[in-house]
Design a protein around this motif. Structure first.
Motif, PDB file in Angstrom:
ATOM      1  N   PHE A  16      11.083  18.224  -1.363  1.00  0.00           N
ATOM      2  CA  PHE A  16      10.762  18.482   0.046  1.00  0.00           C
ATOM      3  C   PHE A  16      10.437  17.203   0.790  1.00  0.00           C
ATOM      4  O   PHE A  16      10.040  16.216   0.222  1.00  0.00           O
ATOM      5  CB  PHE A  16       9.699  19.554   0.217  1.00  0.00           C
ATOM      6  N   CYS A  18       8.477  16.837   3.869  1.00  0.00           N
ATOM      7  CA  CYS A  18       7.204  16.532   4.497  1.00  0.00           C
ATOM      8  C   CYS A  18       6.323  17.759   4.582  1.00  0.00           C
ATOM      9  O   CYS A  18       6.786  18.886   4.450  1.00  0.00           O
ATOM     10  CB  CYS A  18       7.418  15.959   5.889  1.00  0.00           C
ATOM     11  N   SER A  19       5.052  17.513   4.795  1.00  0.00           N
ATOM     12  CA  SER A  19       4.142  18.609   5.089  1.00  0.00           C
ATOM     13  C   SER A  19       3.267  18.186   6.263  1.00  0.00           C
ATOM     14  O   SER A  19       3.020  16.993   6.472  1.00  0.00           O
ATOM     15  CB  SER A  19       3.296  18.962   3.868  1.00  0.00           C
ATOM     16  N   LYS A  20       2.853  19.165   7.029  1.00  0.00           N
ATOM     17  CA  LYS A  20       2.018  18.845   8.186  1.00  0.00           C
ATOM     18  C   LYS A  20       0.976  19.943   8.353  1.00  0.00           C
ATOM     19  O   LYS A  20       1.162  21.078   7.908  1.00  0.00           O
ATOM     20  CB  LYS A  20       2.874  18.724   9.445  1.00  0.00           C
TER      21      LYS A  20
ATOM     22  N   ALA B 758      11.447  21.320  11.989  1.00  0.00           N
ATOM     23  CA  ALA B 758      10.589  21.366  10.801  1.00  0.00           C
ATOM     24  C   ALA B 758      10.299  22.825  10.477  1.00  0.00           C
ATOM     25  O   ALA B 758       9.258  23.371  10.836  1.00  0.00           O
ATOM     26  CB  ALA B 758       9.301  20.601  11.054  1.00  0.00           C
ATOM     27  N   PHE B 761       8.833  26.122   4.862  1.00  0.00           N
ATOM     28  CA  PHE B 761       9.306  26.614   3.565  1.00  0.00           C
ATOM     29  C   PHE B 761       8.192  27.442   2.934  1.00  0.00           C
ATOM     30  O   PHE B 761       8.412  28.507   2.413  1.00  0.00           O
ATOM     31  CB  PHE B 761       9.685  25.441   2.675  1.00  0.00           C
ATOM     32  N   GLN B 782       1.835  23.095   6.278  1.00  0.00           N
ATOM     33  CA  GLN B 782       3.183  23.673   6.226  1.00  0.00           C
ATOM     34  C   GLN B 782       4.118  22.677   5.563  1.00  0.00           C
ATOM     35  O   GLN B 782       4.163  21.507   5.957  1.00  0.00           O
ATOM     36  CB  GLN B 782       3.672  23.987   7.640  1.00  0.00           C
ATOM     37  N   VAL B 783       4.828  23.128   4.569  1.00  0.00           N
ATOM     38  CA  VAL B 783       5.799  22.260   3.896  1.00  0.00           C
ATOM     39  C   VAL B 783       7.185  22.554   4.452  1.00  0.00           C
ATOM     40  O   VAL B 783       7.600  23.710   4.545  1.00  0.00           O
ATOM     41  CB  VAL B 783       5.796  22.486   2.377  1.00  0.00           C
ATOM     42  N   THR B 784       7.836  21.510   4.859  1.00  0.00           N
ATOM     43  CA  THR B 784       9.204  21.625   5.368  1.00  0.00           C
ATOM     44  C   THR B 784      10.133  21.004   4.345  1.00  0.00           C
ATOM     45  O   THR B 784       9.866  19.923   3.831  1.00  0.00           O
ATOM     46  CB  THR B 784       9.327  20.887   6.702  1.00  0.00           C
ATOM     47  N   LEU B 785      11.197  21.715   4.072  1.00  0.00           N
ATOM     48  CA  LEU B 785      12.058  21.270   2.987  1.00  0.00           C
ATOM     49  C   LEU B 785      13.124  20.276   3.448  1.00  0.00           C
ATOM     50  O   LEU B 785      13.212  19.178   2.962  1.00  0.00           O
ATOM     51  CB  LEU B 785      12.714  22.496   2.363  1.00  0.00           C
ATOM     52  N   PHE B 786      13.932  20.702   4.381  1.00  0.00           N
ATOM     53  CA  PHE B 786      15.087  19.887   4.716  1.00  0.00           C
ATOM     54  C   PHE B 786      15.043  19.412   6.166  1.00  0.00           C
ATOM     55  O   PHE B 786      15.000  20.227   7.073  1.00  0.00           O
ATOM     56  CB  PHE B 786      16.380  20.664   4.492  1.00  0.00           C
ATOM     57  N   PRO B 787      15.075  18.115   6.362  1.00  0.00           N
ATOM     58  CA  PRO B 787      15.231  17.594   7.725  1.00  0.00           C
ATOM     59  C   PRO B 787      16.715  17.634   8.101  1.00  0.00           C
ATOM     60  O   PRO B 787      17.499  18.327   7.456  1.00  0.00           O
ATOM     61  CB  PRO B 787      14.735  16.162   7.566  1.00  0.00           C
TER      62      PRO B 787
END
Lengths: 317, 798
Positions: A16, A18-20, B758, B761, B782-787
């Motif tokens: 993954f 990023c996380s925010k 964003a 996931f 919040q985890v985002t997987l694919f940019p």
């Protein structure tokens, strides 16, 4: 299989991006009493009471310490003797008990006087821990009654303990032990350690016992077997005196006291889920796990009985 | 016995009706490759009646004796008409030719009017060649990701291969590759599908009104058929992509008699990691790759017999190691599928397909640290036999009937562990054996010109047989007990009738109303401990404790075509009820099933789902594509979960909008785009925290009560084809002429998540800092997987 979850945590960062931080509505908060009570062989019962906090509640030191409560009636019974525990608070501590109280609440002794933090215990030895007995806890608070029971089971000693250097190292290694598990009965164990070799301040390096990363195990796999196993040094991670290659290990020459406690099955279930939650918090591969309390009445927490044995390990080849 | 009698009466009545009629039958194939054409139309305009080829290209049309002009049509092919004297039965095979112009168009299916006339409701056929022009994630053309763009179908998570159909779970989809069951249709933890698009011929998704010849799953059927291979000439095609490459070779075994196709694909992630991680690194040797191999042979033994042999083998291999910690993990998993089929044409009205398939899915996890080693395995293996008949007694009836039986072997979890020389007692591996059988019959018939009905009945049975050990867990004060069934003992038997019904009421040439009802039993279950789909999810059969899932679905739809069938539109409303759904108990942990039965960790409940789906499609012209919108709700109720209260399923999505478009600028340049907007998935997050022994602990609120932010994403693609012709000097005429090139190629540039949204996931609650230092805080992350991910693939063919 249990090793799979940490592994997946390890590989996931590769995938993954990023996380925010986000602010999102999480419904369902309900204030609950948390009971943190324990009793072990030869020791008095000690009970701390606090209240659960909303997930978005303030998390500064004041908020954390103000979650502890007082004014409850706490009773412990071993079936023949019943004792109402004394409420002992930080603003009226008996002399000489400051360090113990500080360790209990996890704050510096100098901070104790600034807060009204209470624990429930007793000097009446009739309800101090004895092997083979069951201890019943009753807490009355704000018109509600909470009850629980726990057993101090027969302990099992380590057969031996030893130290050996790890890999190519000559001075760093895990603590090893051999145990002869008793056949045809449930056995749950808890592993704690402290180093007693004298530090540069002239004091033993560790004042209190510390649990390892995953301190609880049971004999589901090894009922009745004798085998060797190892544990890491949990104090090393935060010890600035230990270099990076020594993290997780004991040093040649360390003296380590191992405190191996036995627990009953219900208690093991509690701690297994508790450590699973701590270790998998935030991991999407894990199921959200509420920890199954052994307390009735709607409280969180645990009433835990331990039967420790002690073994001293000298880290030499 | 009653069923057999019913069959007898049914077919003798058809035989008496057929005396004054003649039948034309045969096979329709592609003139270029010899591949059977699936779903080609055979139509008699003067009678306004027609037939359709089956999966093997076979058609049969019975009409009153006479002379008729008959049309043969297939999407992307030139229509063909011929006059036939049907005073007696006629056998006619035809190789249809393609039109280059139509082949390049991005459409789902060009069967004009089909959606109005057929009884199919909730069914969509995808054309693989068209899928290849849509945007592809990391350059990998993906059938399942395209399916996820259809109304009523949603993805499990960002990039995931699992899919939910109308509120059903991912295990409720029957995924078939050449009639062999695919238990895990994903590579790389679900980011890529096991289907190599170069080896795939057709894709058919049934999400409602499931015909009686399919069973064993409640929500949908995804039927994937592999290419047969070119029986005219040898061909090679392939592609070089960012993370993987593929190659396909096909050709005749004997011209016009038989052919083969071999297709392989492999990723280079391990090679990239090897280059990135030096040998001196403690993580040297860590890596991941997957490969898959498709093979298919077919041969015509005679005019009435044909055999097929299909095979698929795919494997994922993940390795992780740390020299420093003397720690190594190996995690391989994969599917193996083999299918043998024999087609036999008993007469021009009766077609038989005998199928034997072997399907195997295995997952393994091995870990070693110092002297401690642990190995875990799980898997499922099926051996299936099926005989399926297609009977075409008249133009008004199309009958299918058959029997099938499956022998399942499940290994939900077996563990071995040892430390030095001491072997731990991890219990006897839990192996479960069962037979699943069914008999079915269905008839698609025209009651009147306006009313067409497909009615079917399926009777299914399931036997859980020994050897088997049932563990009965006592409470703290009661000892655990167990009892054992011997080899062949029947542990539990289940059976049930599964009525299936769908119909079409034709309002006029451009409007119809369709309706469907299906009742399904599902005897195998997928159990998952995690919030996302993983290869570690366990397939588990019905047992004395885990009852079969049961579900019914009712669907009503209005279908309308516009502007001479150039535009198709539909609205479908459905309601679905589900019983005996399974979940793990709250707090269950991996490994809890050792020395135990997995079903002792399960809880059972019910669910329901309802929704409305809008679908609008443009099939022809330079601009093609579709818009789909779904409003849906799906809920669950388990007595032992969430305090017995109703909770939304984790994939409950209120709104789901997809827009897919393709634009063909000219013969060399094609553009593709897809946009998706979906309500965020639900999940369970802690609603409060408390402290015990100075550990911060969380207390979770109601199940799936938190909803993530909406998901939306735009993908774009552009495909540049090389010139189809090259100039050549003709020595005879002295002129420069254009010659069609043998070697063709194209560059495909895709961009995933163009505006870099964003998307969530998953969410988790994080705590960091120190109370004493005053910097402790709890946050939701919040985890985002694919940019945004661009990719380039070069495809070739010669």
């Amino acid at each position: 299989m249990k090793k799979l979850l940490p592994l997946l945590i390890l590989i996931f960062p590769f995938l993954f991006s990023c996380s925010k931080e986000v602010k999102i509505d999480i419904p369902g908060y309900e204030e609950q009493l948390c009971i943190d009570g324990s009793i072990e062989t030869g020791m008095p019962p000690i009970v701390l009471l606090s209240k659960s906090q909303d997930i978005y509640a303030p998390t500064n030191l004041d908020a954390f310490l103000n979650s502890f409560i007082s004014g409850a009636t706490v009773t412990v019974s071993n079936g023949s003797s019943t004792v109402v525990l004394d409420e002992i608070c930080t603003d009226n501590l008996p002399a000489g008990s400051e360090e113990l109280a500080a360790q209990l609440f996890g704050i510096p002794a100098t901070e104790l006087a600034n807060y009204h933090l209470c624990a429930y215990t007793t000097l009446n030895t009739s309800v101090w821990g004895e092997v083979g007995k069951t201890y019943y806890l009753t807490v009355n608070f704000e018109g509600k009654t909470y009850t629980s029971s726990t057993q101090i089971v027969t302990p099992t000693n380590l057969t031996s303990s030893f130290w050996k250097p790890d890999g190519n190292s000559t001075e760093w290694g895990y603590s090893w032990a051999s145990i002869a598990d008793q056949a045809n009965q449930y056995d749950g164990y808890k592993w704690e350690v402290k180093r007693i070799n004298i530090g540069i301040d002239g004091q033993p390096r560790d004042a209190f016992f510390t649990k390892t990363y995953n301190p609880f195990f049971d004999d589901a796999f090894f009922d009745g077997l004798t085998f060797d196993f190892f544990y890491e040094n949990p104090m090393s991670w935060d010890d600035p005196a230990i270099p990076s290659e020594g993290k997780g290990f004991y040093h040649l020459g360390d003296s380590v006291v191992i405190k191996l406690s036995k627990v009953d099955e219900k208690l093991f279930n509690y701690y297994e889920k508790k450590f699973a939650q701590i270790q998998t918090a935030g991991n999407p591969f894990a199921t959200p796990t509420n920890i199954p309390t052994n307390i009735t009445g709607g409280a969180l927490g645990v009433w835990a009985g331990f039967s420790p044995t002690y073994d001293t390990l000298y880290c030499v080849q | 016995m009653r069923l057999l009698l019913l069959f007898f009466i049914f077919f003798t009545s058809f035989a008496s009706l057929a005396q004054q009629k003649s039948t034309i039958s045969g096979y329709l194939t592609d003139a270029k490759s010899g591949e059977a054409l699936i779903g080609a139309k055979v139509y008699i305009p003067s009678l306004k009646v027609g037939a359709e080829t089956n999966t093997y290209g076979f058609y049969s049309l019975t009409v009153e004796k006479g002379i008729y002009t008959i049309e043969f049509r297939f999407s992307g092919m030139s229509n063909y008409s011929k006059e036939f004297d049907l005073s007696q039965d006629v056998s006619f095979n035809y190789e249809m030719g393609s039109t280059e112009k139509q082949l390049q168009e991005v459409v789902i299916s060009a069967k004009k009017g089909e959606n109005i006339n057929s009884t199919k409701i909730g069914q969509i056929e995808l054309d693989v060649e068209k899928i290849k022009t849509l945007p592809a994630f990391m350059g990998e053309v993906d059938i399942i990701k395209t399916i996820q763009l259809l109304p009523g179908v949603s993805s499990v998570s960002e990039g995931g291969q699992g899919f939910y159909v109308r509120g059903g779970g991912p295990d409720q989809n029957l995924v078939l590759l050449d009639e062999g069951v695919v238990y895990n249709a994903a590579h790389l933890f679900g980011f890529f599908s096991v289907f190599n698009a170069d080896a795939v011929k057709s894709v058919n998704l049934i999400k409602g009104g499931m015909p009686a010849n399919y069973g064993g799953r409640m929500a949908s059927v995804l039927e994937v058929n592999m290419n047969e291979g070119n029986n005219k000439k040898f061909k090679v095609k392939g592609g070089l992509g960012v993370i993987s490459s593929r190659i396909t070779v096909e050709g005749p075994l004997k011209k016009d008699k038989g052919s083969f196709i071999v297709s392989g694909r492999r990723t280079y992630i391990d090679l990239i990691m090897k280059a990135a991680i030096p040998d001196s690194s403690p993580f040297a040797g860590s890596g991941y790759y997957f490969y898959d191999l498709n093979l298919k042979l077919n041969y015509r033994l005679g005019p009435k017999d044909r055999i097929f042999l299909s095979g698929y083998y795919g494997k994922d291999q993940f390795t992780f190691g740390s020299k420093e910690d003397d720690f190594k993990v190996e995690m391989p998993w994969g599917n193996g599928i083999a299918a043998f089929r024999w087609n036999h044409q008993f007469s021009n009205k009766l077609f038989m397909n005998v199928i034997t398939t072997f399907s195997d899915y295995q997952f393994s996890f091995g870990s070693a640290q110092d002297e401690f080693q642990i190995k875990l395995k799980s898997g499922v293996r099926d051996l299936t036999g099926k005989v399926d008949f297609s009977y075409y007694p008249s133009t008004r009836h199309k009958v299918k009937f058959g029997v099938e039986t499956v022998y399942h072997t499940f290994n939900p979890s077996s563990v071995s562990a040892q430390s030095q020389d001491v072997v731990f007692d991890t219990g006897t591996p839990e192996m479960l054996y069962s037979f699943e059988s069914a008999i079915y019959a269905m008839d698609e018939f025209d009651v009147t010109e306006k009313l067409k009905i497909n009615a079917g009945l399926r009777y299914s049975m399931f036997q859980h047989v020994g050897p088997f050990t049932r563990y009965v867990n006592g409470d703290i004060s009661t000892p655990d007990t167990s009892f054992t069934y011997s080899n062949g003992d029947i542990v539990k038997f289940y059976d049930g009738l599964e009525p299936r019904f769908s119909g079409r009421w034709l309002l006029n040439d451009n409007n119809s109303i369709k309706f469907g009802y299906s009742y399904n039993y599902q005897y195998v279950h997928l159990t998952s401990l995690s919030a996302v789909s993983l290869p570690t999810d366990i397939w588990y059969p019905s047992t004395d404790k885990a009852k079969p899932q049961k579900g019914w679905q009712g669907t009503v739809g209005y279908f309308r075509n516009f502007f001479k069938n150039q535009y198709e539109g539909s609205v479908e409303v459905y309601y679905k009820g589900m019983k005996n759904l399974i979940e793990f108990k709250e707090g269950a942990l991996p490994g809890d099933n050792l020395n135990d039965n997995t079903d002792n960790l399960l809880v059972f409940g019910e669910g329901w789902a309802y929704g409305i789906e809008f679908f609008f499609k443009k099939s022809v012209g330079k601009l093609t594509g579709w818009i789909g919108y779904t409003w849906a709700k799906t809920e669950r109720k388990f007595p032992d979960l969430n305090n017995g209260n109703v909770f939304p399923a984790k994939y409950d999505r209120r709104h789901d909008l997809t827009v897919v478009a393709g634009y063909k600028l000219n013969d060399r340049l094609t553009f593709g785009a897809s946009f998706i907007y979906a309500t965020g998935n639900t999940l369970t997050l802690p609603s409060s925290w408390y402290v015990q022994e100075q550990n911060l602990l969380f207390n979770y609120g109601a199940r799936n009560s938190t909803r993530m932010a909406p998901y939306h994403r735009l993908d774009l693609s552009v495909t540049l084809y090389d010139k189809a012709f090259k100039k050549k000097y003709d020595e005879v005429t002295g002129e420069t002429i254009q010659v069609k090139k043998n070697f063709r190629s194209n560059w495909s540039l895709s961009c995933y998540n163009v505006y870099n949204r964003a998307n969530p996931f998953f969410l988790y609650v994080d705590n960091d800092g120190d109370f004493l230092k005053g910097d402790f805080k709890i946050t939701v992350k919040q985890v985002t997987l694919f940019p945004i991910i661009p990719s380039l693939t070069w495809n070739f063919e010669f």
